[in-house]
Write an enzyme that holds these catalytic residues in place. Structure first.
Site, PDB file in Angstrom:
ATOM      1  CD  GLU A  74     -31.443  -8.841  15.477  1.00 31.23           C
ATOM      2  OE1 GLU A  74     -32.163  -8.310  14.637  1.00 31.23           O
ATOM      3  OE2 GLU A  74     -30.396  -8.312  15.910  1.00 31.23           O
ATOM      4  CB  CYS A 104     -22.999 -11.045  19.513  1.00 35.16           C
ATOM      5  SG  CYS A 104     -23.860  -9.576  20.012  1.00 35.16           S
ATOM      6  CB  CYS A 109     -33.459  -2.424  24.258  1.00 32.89           C
ATOM      7  SG  CYS A 109     -32.346  -1.618  25.417  1.00 32.89           S
ATOM      8  CB  CYS A 119     -29.123   3.921  22.027  1.00 32.70           C
ATOM      9  SG  CYS A 119     -28.703   3.402  23.693  1.00 32.70           S
ATOM     10  CB  CYS A 172     -29.706   1.105  18.859  1.00 31.97           C
ATOM     11  SG  CYS A 172     -30.123  -0.596  19.241  1.00 31.97           S
ATOM     12  CD  GLU A 205     -27.520  -2.226  29.853  1.00 31.12           C
ATOM     13  OE1 GLU A 205     -27.012  -1.572  28.942  1.00 31.12           O
ATOM     14  OE2 GLU A 205     -26.833  -2.907  30.656  1.00 31.12           O
ATOM     15  CG  HIS A 245     -21.391   4.526  21.594  1.00 27.48           C
ATOM     16  ND1 HIS A 245     -20.450   3.636  21.133  1.00 27.48           N
ATOM     17  CD2 HIS A 245     -22.471   3.770  21.941  1.00 27.48           C
ATOM     18  CE1 HIS A 245     -20.934   2.407  21.194  1.00 27.48           C
ATOM     19  NE2 HIS A 245     -22.140   2.455  21.687  1.00 27.48           N
ATOM     20  CG  ASN A 276     -23.380  -2.835  10.031  1.00 25.01           C
ATOM     21  OD1 ASN A 276     -23.517  -2.587   8.843  1.00 25.01           O
ATOM     22  ND2 ASN A 276     -23.128  -4.046  10.496  1.00 25.01           N
ATOM     23  CB  CYS A 321     -27.810  -4.543  17.777  1.00 27.11           C
ATOM     24  SG  CYS A 321     -28.902  -4.787  19.148  1.00 27.11           S
TER      25      CYS A 321
HETATM   26  S1  SF4 Z   1     -27.696   0.172  21.915  1.00 28.36           S
HETATM   27 FE1  SF4 Z   1     -28.074  -1.435  23.411  1.00 28.36          FE
HETATM   28  S2  SF4 Z   1     -28.841  -0.317  25.191  1.00 28.36           S
HETATM   29 FE2  SF4 Z   1     -29.034   1.094  23.463  1.00 28.36          FE
HETATM   30  S3  SF4 Z   1     -31.139   0.776  22.685  1.00 28.36           S
HETATM   31 FE3  SF4 Z   1     -29.764  -0.595  21.529  1.00 28.36          FE
HETATM   32  S4  SF4 Z   1     -29.867  -2.542  22.620  1.00 28.36           S
HETATM   33 FE4  SF4 Z   1     -30.640  -0.963  24.010  1.00 28.36          FE
END
Ligand code: SF4
Length: 347
Positions: free
Chosen positions: A93, A108, A115, A119, A122, A167, A223, A297, A340
């Site tokens: 994306e 972006c 990834c 996290c 996410c 990342e 965060h 979001n 994301c």
């Molecule tokens: S926030 Fe960034 S580093 Fe964390 S899982 Fe999502 S894409 Fe990966």
């Protein structure tokens, strides 16, 4: 038949050597490089200052990997989200974020497909790492989104942030390679000041970045301002604690001209208390830093809730009154899958 070579994966010197061995005159290497990186053409047929014979030779020996638009969503606020398909079918994306009154048009970009960092808030983290993106796959996101920016707003992109899927510091070589292409006079010639790498926090590589490319900006996805809360959301914090990150950022601040910022997504009744604001202020005393508080979001399957407007405002006020620069970023693209990983996950 000989396997074709990905021409975009070659360093300038390697390209020159390959072309020379195919009988091209020396000056052709610059011409071809300009087609690939300055004009970003993705077909040998479009290289109009080369003869038909040269173009055929190129396509017999090399190929140009491309990324293709797979889906596009446009928000009422002007944010545009793109899902691109890579040559092997993987999806990534990119997002175009226009701020028209400030003439700021930011893309972006993703640095990895998926990834590895999981996290908990996410959508990308739920996919796992599928693979690293190549230099050209990162570069081409910029080119394709720039075309949209020009046709929609009549402007070129002004900023690029590595804040999409993945990342960036765990695909370090290709991220730096794409930055070198983006900031080259043979390419879009973007100033490093307009480039921001956003990281979940890999202490060792932050120091390396300060040594290797001291002009880009660095955003730490903080965060939470204490280890317990941060590790709960971001497992990477177990091996890269807040104190080790602060030490690396001090190093970055000392050796680099790039700006440092902390990204702080506010989660209701989790990291938006007065005690969190106090801890955050302490972390801001080590070096000059701007804090961006971001409205969450919501993501399907994620339990955290976004902080209310009152709580975000109160949190930001406390931080600001302690003398720290802080901005609140309202979430963009609420009516599309702008968080994301949401769109790439939706297949
Ligand atoms: S926030 Fe960034 S580093 Fe964390 S899982 Fe999502 S894409 Fe990966």
């Amino acid at each position: 038949m000989q396997k074709k070579i990905d021409i975009l994966s070659l360093a300038d010197q390697e390209l020159q050597t390959e072309l020379f061995s195919l009988g091209f005159e020396k000056y052709r290497s610059k011409q071809i490089r300009e087609w690939l990186w300055k004009h970003a053409v993705r077909s040998f047929e479009l290289m109009s200052n080369l003869s038909k014979e040269h173009r055929t030779k190129l396509s017999d020996y090399f190929y140009i990997p491309t990324i293709e638009l797979d889906k596009k969503q446009t928000s009422n606020d002007g944010t545009v989200k793109f899902r691109f398909k890579l040559y092997d079918g993987k999806l990534i994306e990119s997002v175009l974020i226009p701020v028209e009154d400030k003439e700021r048009y930011t893309v972006c970009v993703s640095s990895q497909a998926g990834c590895s960092l999981t996290c908990s808030f996410c959508a990308t983290g739920k996919m796992g790492l599928l693979r690293q993106l190549s230099v050209s796959e990162i570069f081409d996101q910029y080119i394709l989104v720039n075309e949209e920016c020009k046709s929609r707003y009549g402007k070129n992109l002004s900023n690029i942030v590595f804040m999409g899927m993945g990342e960036p510091l765990l695909n370090y070589k290709n991220v730096l390679g794409s930055i070198q292409r983006l900031s080259s006079e043979d390419g879009p010639n973007l100033s490093s000041k307009r480039i921001t790498i956003s990281t979940a926090g890999i202490s060792k590589i932050i120091k390396k970045l300060a040594d290797d490319n001291p002009n880009v900006n660095l955003a730490l996805s903080l965060h939470a301002a204490n280890d317990e809360k941060r590790s709960e959301m971001m497992p990477i914090n177990e091996t890269n604690s807040i104190s080790s990150l602060m030490e690396s950022l001090k190093y970055f601040s000392k050796h680099s001209t790039g700006k440092i910022s902390f990204e702080y997504i506010a989660f209701e009744h989790f990291n938006d208390y007065a005690s969190d604001a106090k801890n955050l202020v302490k972390l801001c005393s080590h070096f000059p830093v701007i804090v961006n508080v971001i409205e969450f979001n919501p993501v399907t399957g994620v339990d955290y809730e976004k902080s209310s407007e009152e709580r975000i405002n109160a949190f930001a006020r406390m931080v600001r009154e302690s003398g720290v620069m802080i901005t609140i970023r309202r979430s963009r693209g609420k009516d599309i899958d702008a968080a994301c990983g949401q769109l790439a996950n939706r297949v």
